[in-house]
Design a protein around this motif. Structure first.
Motif, PDB file in Angstrom:
ATOM      1  N   LYS A  15      18.464 -36.779  96.229  1.00 29.21           N
ATOM      2  CA  LYS A  15      18.956 -35.284  95.988  1.00 29.21           C
ATOM      3  C   LYS A  15      19.228 -34.267  97.058  1.00 29.21           C
ATOM      4  CE  LYS A  15      19.229 -31.981  92.460  1.00 29.21           C
ATOM      5  NZ  LYS A  15      19.937 -32.156  91.534  1.00 29.21           N
ATOM      6  N   GLN A  16      18.273 -34.614  98.143  1.00 27.71           N
ATOM      7  CA  GLN A  16      18.454 -33.528  99.476  1.00 27.71           C
ATOM      8  C   GLN A  16      19.408 -34.098 100.517  1.00 27.71           C
ATOM      9  OE1 GLN A  16      14.724 -32.432  98.228  1.00 27.71           O
ATOM     10  NE2 GLN A  16      15.490 -30.328  97.917  1.00 27.71           N
ATOM     11  N   ASP A  72      26.039 -34.537 102.106  1.00 28.17           N
ATOM     12  CA  ASP A  72      27.190 -34.720 101.407  1.00 28.17           C
ATOM     13  C   ASP A  72      27.596 -36.068 102.324  1.00 28.17           C
ATOM     14  OD1 ASP A  72      26.831 -32.953  99.576  1.00 28.17           O
ATOM     15  OD2 ASP A  72      29.043 -32.004 100.166  1.00 28.17           O
ATOM     16  N   TRP A  87      26.560 -37.317  92.513  1.00 27.37           N
ATOM     17  CA  TRP A  87      26.134 -38.537  93.569  1.00 27.37           C
ATOM     18  C   TRP A  87      24.839 -38.909  93.646  1.00 27.37           C
ATOM     19  CZ3 TRP A  87      29.216 -35.318  97.871  1.00 27.37           C
ATOM     20  CH2 TRP A  87      30.742 -35.586  97.775  1.00 27.37           C
ATOM     21  N   HIS A  88      23.817 -38.019  93.441  1.00 23.44           N
ATOM     22  CA  HIS A  88      22.433 -38.343  93.880  1.00 23.44           C
ATOM     23  C   HIS A  88      22.044 -39.081  92.926  1.00 23.44           C
ATOM     24  CE1 HIS A  88      21.254 -35.527  90.404  1.00 23.44           C
ATOM     25  NE2 HIS A  88      19.876 -35.996  90.526  1.00 23.44           N
ATOM     26  N   PHE A 128      26.373 -39.415 101.326  1.00 28.37           N
ATOM     27  CA  PHE A 128      26.920 -39.918 100.039  1.00 28.37           C
ATOM     28  C   PHE A 128      28.225 -40.616 100.256  1.00 28.37           C
ATOM     29  CE2 PHE A 128      24.010 -36.939  98.279  1.00 28.37           C
ATOM     30  CZ  PHE A 128      23.290 -37.810  97.666  1.00 28.37           C
ATOM     31  N   ASN A 179      30.431 -34.345  93.353  1.00 25.62           N
ATOM     32  CA  ASN A 179      29.556 -33.428  94.355  1.00 25.62           C
ATOM     33  C   ASN A 179      28.255 -34.219  94.235  1.00 25.62           C
ATOM     34  OD1 ASN A 179      28.763 -32.361  91.990  1.00 25.62           O
ATOM     35  ND2 ASN A 179      30.042 -30.607  92.057  1.00 25.62           N
ATOM     36  N   ASN A 180      27.077 -33.569  94.842  1.00 25.60           N
ATOM     37  CA  ASN A 180      25.724 -34.045  94.669  1.00 25.60           C
ATOM     38  C   ASN A 180      25.137 -34.240  93.351  1.00 25.60           C
ATOM     39  OD1 ASN A 180      22.664 -33.072  94.394  1.00 25.60           O
ATOM     40  ND2 ASN A 180      22.944 -33.697  96.812  1.00 25.60           N
TER      41      ASN A 180
END
Ligand code: DGI
Ligand code: FE
Ligand code: FE
Ligand code: FE
Length: 188
Positions: free
Chosen positions: A55-56, A59, A83-84, A62, A79-80
């Motif tokens: 999560k942290q 970008d 992606w996470h 990823f 986006n995150n």
């Protein structure tokens, strides 16, 4: 393979304190649901702990992973938030040496759901939504449904998340719609 304590150490390094506390609450919620639904408790523990591992990450991590693991290029348009889970699973495999595809799928689908979800994946999807610190309109109903009927609970979350995203002018990731169509019973 890493012990739970070693996993906790890695997670504490990767996550800010509030996120670290969140993943431990998701783990405990997932363990309770695993006992109830007859799912491997250790898998539920690991999946709950690692679900937000990435999560942290910046970008660029990823984007690099999408190239390296030849994931769907359309992911580059997201986006995150997206992606996470789905890209994060590849980072978990490479960095935490977790190779159990059922655990990795539970991570992949924890944000958007999927057409097909194992009971473990349904548990992680719901545990993330109802862990004790979650507080939103409908969380009590979500907790009750999760105890009573896991697939109805998956449908409930999917419907409410989609409605929330639409109300807030957010783009809908195609898999979110796929999940909605697969899990939300139509009333015709
Ligand atoms: O990582 P958490 O905060 O514990 O929770 P999560 O992984 O379930 O959700 C992360 C975010 O993803 C949340 O703010 C909602 C958002 N999200 C889920 N589906 C979609 C989405 N965002 C967009 N734009 N489109 C989606 O389809
Ligand atoms: Fe998440
Ligand atoms: Fe979630
Ligand atoms: Fe989470």
């Amino acid at each position: 393979t890493l012990s739970r304590d070693q996993l906790l150490e890695k997670l504490e390094q990767q996550l800010k304190p509030s996120r670290f506390e969140h993943v431990k609450r998701v783990e405990q919620t997932a363990i309770t649901l695993a006992r109830q639904y007859g799912v491997d408790v250790e898998k539920a523990s690991i999946a709950g702990l690692v679900h937000d591992y990435a999560k942290q990450r910046p970008d660029d991590d990823f984007k690099a992973a999408i190239q390296k693991y030849q994931l769907d290029a359309d992911l580059l348009n997201w986006n995150n938030a997206i992606w996470h889970g789905v890209v994060g699973a590849e980072l978990i495999k490479a960095e935490l040496k977790i190779y159990d595809e059922e655990i990795l799928d539970a991570v992949r689908y924890h944000t958007t759901g999927n057409r097909y979800m194992t009971t473990l994946a349904q548990i992680i999807y719901m545990a993330d939504y109802i862990e004790p610190a979650r507080d939103f309109d409908g969380v009590a109903q979500a907790r009750l449904l999760t105890k009573q009927d896991l697939s109805l609970a998956v449908a409930y979350q999917t419907q409410h998340t989609l409605a929330y995203l639409l109300a807030n002018n957010q783009r809908i990731y195609p898999k979110t719609i796929e999940t909605y169509n697969a899990w939300v019973p139509d009333s015709q």
